[in-house]
Structures are given as C-alpha cells and as structure tokens.
Design a protein around this motif. Sequence first.
Motif, PDB file in Angstrom:
ATOM      1  N   ALA A 132       0.823  -1.214   0.000  1.00 58.41           N
ATOM      2  CA  ALA A 132       0.000   0.000   0.000  1.00 58.41           C
ATOM      3  C   ALA A 132       0.856   1.263   0.000  1.00 58.41           C
ATOM      4  O   ALA A 132       0.426   2.310  -0.509  1.00 58.41           O
ATOM      5  CB  ALA A 132      -0.931  -0.001   1.213  1.00 58.41           C
ATOM      6  N   LEU A 133       2.062   1.185   0.555  1.00 58.17           N
ATOM      7  CA  LEU A 133       2.933   2.358   0.649  1.00 58.17           C
ATOM      8  C   LEU A 133       3.863   2.508  -0.545  1.00 58.17           C
ATOM      9  O   LEU A 133       4.732   3.395  -0.538  1.00 58.17           O
ATOM     10  CB  LEU A 133       3.769   2.289   1.936  1.00 58.17           C
ATOM     11  N   PHE A 134       3.708   1.678  -1.562  1.00 52.27           N
ATOM     12  CA  PHE A 134       4.546   1.807  -2.764  1.00 52.27           C
ATOM     13  C   PHE A 134       4.500   3.212  -3.367  1.00 52.27           C
ATOM     14  O   PHE A 134       5.544   3.770  -3.721  1.00 52.27           O
ATOM     15  CB  PHE A 134       4.150   0.765  -3.807  1.00 52.27           C
ATOM     16  N   PRO A 135       3.303   3.829  -3.506  1.00 49.17           N
ATOM     17  CA  PRO A 135       3.273   5.192  -4.068  1.00 49.17           C
ATOM     18  C   PRO A 135       4.048   6.198  -3.219  1.00 49.17           C
ATOM     19  O   PRO A 135       4.784   7.035  -3.750  1.00 49.17           O
ATOM     20  CB  PRO A 135       1.774   5.531  -4.091  1.00 49.17           C
ATOM     21  N   LEU A 136       3.897   6.115  -1.896  1.00 47.51           N
ATOM     22  CA  LEU A 136       4.633   7.019  -1.006  1.00 47.51           C
ATOM     23  C   LEU A 136       6.134   6.749  -1.089  1.00 47.51           C
ATOM     24  O   LEU A 136       6.946   7.684  -1.129  1.00 47.51           O
ATOM     25  CB  LEU A 136       4.161   6.845   0.432  1.00 47.51           C
TER      26      LEU A 136
END
Length: 213
Positions: free
Chosen positions: A70-74
């Motif tokens: 889920a934190l790939f974009p961040l």
Amino acid sequence: MLPDIWKAFKETIIMIAISVSISLVIGLPLGILLFVSDKGMFWENRFIKNVFGFAVNLVRSIPYIILLVALFPLTNLLIGSTIGPVAASVSLSVAAIPYFARLVESSMREIDKGVVEATIAVGATPWMIIKDVLIPEARSSIIRGVTLTIISLVAYSAMAGVVGGGGIGDLAIRFGYYRYDDTIMIATVAILVILVQLIQLTGELVAKSIDKR
C-alpha cells in the motif's frame, strides 16, 4: 555464495538501522504524548489521545505485507524507487513507529504515579517532568522496547525482501526457494536466528546496566 550472503546481510542491516532510527525519533515522542494526554495526566487531552491513539491502532492493525504494498506510491515519491533496502525502510519505519510508540506508552505506565504527583506538587513544568522523571524512570523498560522493535524489524525486513527490498529474505527466496537450495535456506535462517539472539542479549545487558531500581 559468501559474497551474496554478505551483501544480503548488509542490506538487512541498512533497512533495520534506518527504520529503527526513524522509529526512535518519531515513536518516542509519540508514545510520551499518548501517555501524558491520557485521562488524569498533566496534559490530559481527550481529542489528542483519541486521534493519535486511533492512528496508531489503525497502522498496527494492518498486516505488514499489505502495508508494504500500500505504501509503494509514497515510497516511490520519497525515494524515487520501490526497490532496494532504502525504499523498504519507508514501510518498515511506518510499521515500527506505532509499535514502538505503544511500547513507550506501556513503559511510562509502569512508573509509580506518586513520583509524578510529587514532581507536579513542587511546581515542575511539563517539560521538566518528561525530561527529569518520565524518561529516566522508564529508560530501562524503553530499552527493552527498542530491543523488541528491532527484533520485529528483522522479521519484517525478511518479508520486505520478497517484494524487492533486498536483504536476507530476498536471498532466501531467490536462491533458496526458487532454486530448491536447502543450504541457502538453512544458512539464511541461521543468520537471522543468530542476529536476533545477539540483539536480545545486547538489549538485556544494556537495560540491566541502566536499571537503578
């Protein structure tokens, strides 16, 4: 395989070092805030307690592998990549901060309330209470919390390796699992076991050395 094992070990250490540092810088004050804003404390604030408490519980309730994806974009925004130990440190830090914050809060609750009340009675400021009473009284327990956090990050870093974070987990999957090499699997498990034992032993020795009770 020794060069690959050494490289994987260094990547794991990098991931853990970065994420532990960030969790200490953010998690320690967050844990203190959760404690001092609780009911009956000198900074009692239900709104702050509920908001930060909910945020901490929310992150802790998400399984790490889901949080990692889920934190790939961040991660991509901050690091410019989702591959490598530095990129993996983003999700590791996010997972470690609330975990360590709760451990700090729990450590503060072990302090005798009479000590805090006596400090308030002599006119100490909130900052003086935190700096001169809460942290010194709870430091041994906080060190044990740091130890637990590092050990948890060792396990998380192995999972991060599965999705491109590098480290020992990545080595175990690529060379041990995919190539059916039991030697590599045993070697990586042995490294992790030894690393955890050393961390636990060191943490206990440090905690006992500064415990004046």
